[in-house]
Design an enzyme around this catalytic site. Structure first.
Site, PDB file in Angstrom:
ATOM      1  N   TYR A  55       0.908  -1.155   0.046  1.00 39.66           N
ATOM      2  CA  TYR A  55      -0.011  -0.103  -0.042  1.00 39.66           C
ATOM      3  C   TYR A  55       0.795   1.343  -0.111  1.00 39.66           C
ATOM      4  CZ  TYR A  55      -4.929  -0.833   0.459  1.00 39.66           C
ATOM      5  OH  TYR A  55      -6.202  -0.999   0.176  1.00 39.66           O
ATOM      6  N   GLU A  57      -0.476   4.784  -0.375  1.00 42.34           N
ATOM      7  CA  GLU A  57      -1.391   6.093  -0.613  1.00 42.34           C
ATOM      8  C   GLU A  57      -0.516   7.268  -0.432  1.00 42.34           C
ATOM      9  OE1 GLU A  57      -2.911   3.603   0.861  1.00 42.34           O
ATOM     10  OE2 GLU A  57      -5.134   3.986   0.796  1.00 42.34           O
ATOM     11  N   ASP A 202      -6.551  14.012 -25.205  1.00 45.39           N
ATOM     12  CA  ASP A 202      -6.574  12.742 -24.598  1.00 45.39           C
ATOM     13  C   ASP A 202      -5.877  11.631 -25.532  1.00 45.39           C
ATOM     14  OD1 ASP A 202      -7.251  10.002 -24.145  1.00 45.39           O
ATOM     15  OD2 ASP A 202      -9.517  10.545 -23.309  1.00 45.39           O
ATOM     16  N   THR A 229      -3.862   6.404 -21.788  1.00 47.79           N
ATOM     17  CA  THR A 229      -3.578   5.012 -21.064  1.00 47.79           C
ATOM     18  C   THR A 229      -2.214   4.792 -21.339  1.00 47.79           C
ATOM     19  OG1 THR A 229      -4.160   4.223 -23.345  1.00 47.79           O
ATOM     20  CG2 THR A 229      -5.883   4.327 -21.530  1.00 47.79           C
ATOM     21  N   LYS A 232      -1.527   0.834 -24.759  1.00 49.71           N
ATOM     22  CA  LYS A 232      -2.037   0.857 -26.079  1.00 49.71           C
ATOM     23  C   LYS A 232      -0.650   1.062 -27.038  1.00 49.71           C
ATOM     24  CE  LYS A 232      -6.876   2.510 -25.782  1.00 49.71           C
ATOM     25  NZ  LYS A 232      -7.108   3.163 -24.480  1.00 49.71           N
ATOM     26  N   ARG A 238      -1.742  -2.330 -18.248  1.00 49.40           N
ATOM     27  CA  ARG A 238      -2.997  -1.563 -18.370  1.00 49.40           C
ATOM     28  C   ARG A 238      -2.855  -0.505 -17.386  1.00 49.40           C
ATOM     29  NH1 ARG A 238      -5.331  -4.215 -22.035  1.00 49.40           N
ATOM     30  NH2 ARG A 238      -7.450  -2.731 -21.807  1.00 49.40           N
TER      31      ARG A 238
HETATM   32  N1  DSN Z   1     -11.520   0.782 -25.282  1.00 48.05           N
HETATM   33  C1  DSN Z   1     -10.500   1.785 -25.662  1.00 48.05           C
HETATM   34  C2  DSN Z   1     -10.522   1.617 -27.443  1.00 48.05           C
HETATM   35  O1  DSN Z   1     -10.665   0.269 -27.788  1.00 48.05           O
HETATM   36  O2  DSN Z   1     -10.343   2.364 -28.101  1.00 48.05           O
HETATM   37  C3  DSN Z   1     -10.983   2.993 -25.492  1.00 48.05           C
HETATM   38  O3  DSN Z   1     -11.807   3.347 -24.239  1.00 48.05           O
END
Ligand code: DSN
Length: 423
Positions: A55, A57, A202, A229, A232, A238
């Protein structure tokens, strides 16, 4: 080769078998979902490391629990590497994913009732940019902009300016999950200046392309914040992250909003995996990878173009393509997804701009090249995959043909195994 998951195998047969099945699916199939990728074994080790027991925090140097000698080291490494990758002064690496990153960003910058101007979901935006199904719309007001021309992808910047002047948004939000072109960031910044808004990109889909210098960096054009994120195109675990160009006041608000405002304890094992992934992303080989993602998408675009299949925005300038398979081949997106799944190609059905069909049964398919590029595919293999996709869709009822296509896909995957490491 060492046995996979030996402890799960001994202890939990049901989960073990599902994981084995997924291993085979990933190995033997072609992954074209544009938001997915394969991480290195080093990233997986970090994600499964001893930090899952801890933990933490708070932030490095200011935690609510003891025993943070090593968590502080790991989080600081992740933050420093993130700042280097995106050329900015502040990084918060604690968001659990992209949606929580966006929620924390909104709460950092807005009061209830404040307005955000973002891209319409039907033209490529994202649910967290204010779709009515999200709880966000109970708290903030979302207004939208769209493309002016869906066949070229040109955004309607005049309309954006007019809406901004009328609605006085506190945030002007760029970014998307199904838009295949680059945005004119300077125009967003100009409009934001006129109305006193903060600019946020974003970059969940294209963060790796920005970090790998294959796409423009919104910070270079004057953007204030990037949310993203990490799993990707960045090829990490993730997770999510919020970057602030240089405004310390904004960065402090974001830190407070992520914790304690919104989240509890950070997932430190994932933060370690982010640090390892960002280390990989800083290597020169990552620039080559990012450039190849774009070349591979262009190769697939060429085949779709030559086969007269309509692509929203006319093609691609990034990693993804949105094809109107219902309009061009008379096959709805769901059916196309199913047929391609049968031959070992995974992608997703997707609404196209101004789709007349429903979101669960739309006109389009969305696919992209980050994962196959990680596998080592170049333009030649991507062209062939595009040809096989079209052949499968055109021959959706021909089982013999589909079997032959599936066999070719399996052979291609064998020739290009998922790599263990990228450095
Ligand atoms: N789930 C993601 C995508 O596939 O674009 C975005 O939230």
């Amino acid at each position: 080769m060492a046995e996979l998951y030996p402890f799960i195998k001994k202890q939990d047969k049901e989960v073990y078998e599902a994981l084995q099945g997924e291993e085979k699916r990933q190995k033997e199939g072609i992954e074209l979902i544009p938001s997915e990728n394969y991480v290195s074994k080093a990233v997986r080790e970090a994600n499964a490391s001893n930090l899952t027991n801890k933990y933490s925090e708070g932030y490095p140097g200011k935690r609510y629990y003891g025993g943070q000698q090593y968590t502080d080291i790991v989080e600081n490494i992740a933050r420093e590497r993130a700042k280097q990758l995106f050329d900015c002064k502040f990084a918060n690496v604690q968001p659990h994913a992209g949606a929580p990153a966006n929620v924390a960003m909104y709460f950092a910058l807005l009061e209830p009732g404040d307005t955000v101007l973002g891209m319409d979901l039907s033209h490529g935006g994202h649910l967290t940019h204010g779709h009515p199904v999200t709880y966000l719309t109970k708290i903030f007001k979302f207004v939208r902009y769209k493309m002016k021309n869906v066949d070229t992808g040109e955004m309607d910047y005049d309309e954006m300016r007019a809406v901004a002047k009328k609605e006085k948004p506190k945030i002007i939000l760029a970014g998307y999950s199904a838009y295949p072109r680059e945005l004119d960031y300077a125009k967003f910044v100009d409009i934001a200046k006129e109305v006193g808004a903060i600019t946020v990109m974003d970059a969940a889909h294209i963060a790796g392309l920005i970090a790998g210098k294959a796409c423009k960096n919104p910070f270079d054009c004057g953007f204030d914040i990037i949310t993203t994120t990490t799993h990707k195109t960045l090829r990490g675990p993730r997770g999510g992250m919020i970057l602030t160009k240089d405004n310390e006041d904004i960065a402090k608000k974001i830190d407070k909003s992520v914790f304690p405002g919104f989240q509890g304890g950070p997932i430190m094992n994932t933060i370690a995996a982010k640090a390892v992934a960002f280390g990989e992303d800083l290597k020169p080989s990552f620039k080559k990878y990012a450039a190849q993602i774009l070349k591979n998408a262009k190769a697939m675009e060429e085949v779709f173009h030559n086969n007269d299949i309509r692509m929203i925005t006319g093609g691609t300038s990034n990693h993804l393509i949105l094809a109107d398979v219902f309009g061009s081949l008379g096959i709805p997106g769901q059916e196309a997804e199913d047929v391609l799944d049968e031959v070992g190609i995974t992608l997703n059905k997707n609404s196209i701009a101004d789709d007349t069909r429903k979101p669960m049964d739309p006109s389009g398919i969305r696919f992209g090249t980050p994962a196959v590029t990680t596998r080592g595919f170049k333009e030649k293999e991507c062209r062939r995959v595009a040809e096989l996709m079209i052949e499968a869709m055109k021959n959706k009822g021909d089982h013999k043909k589909k079997k032959a296509i599936h066999n070719e896909i399996k052979t291609l995957c064998k020739k290009f195994p998922i790599p263990d490491s990228f450095v």
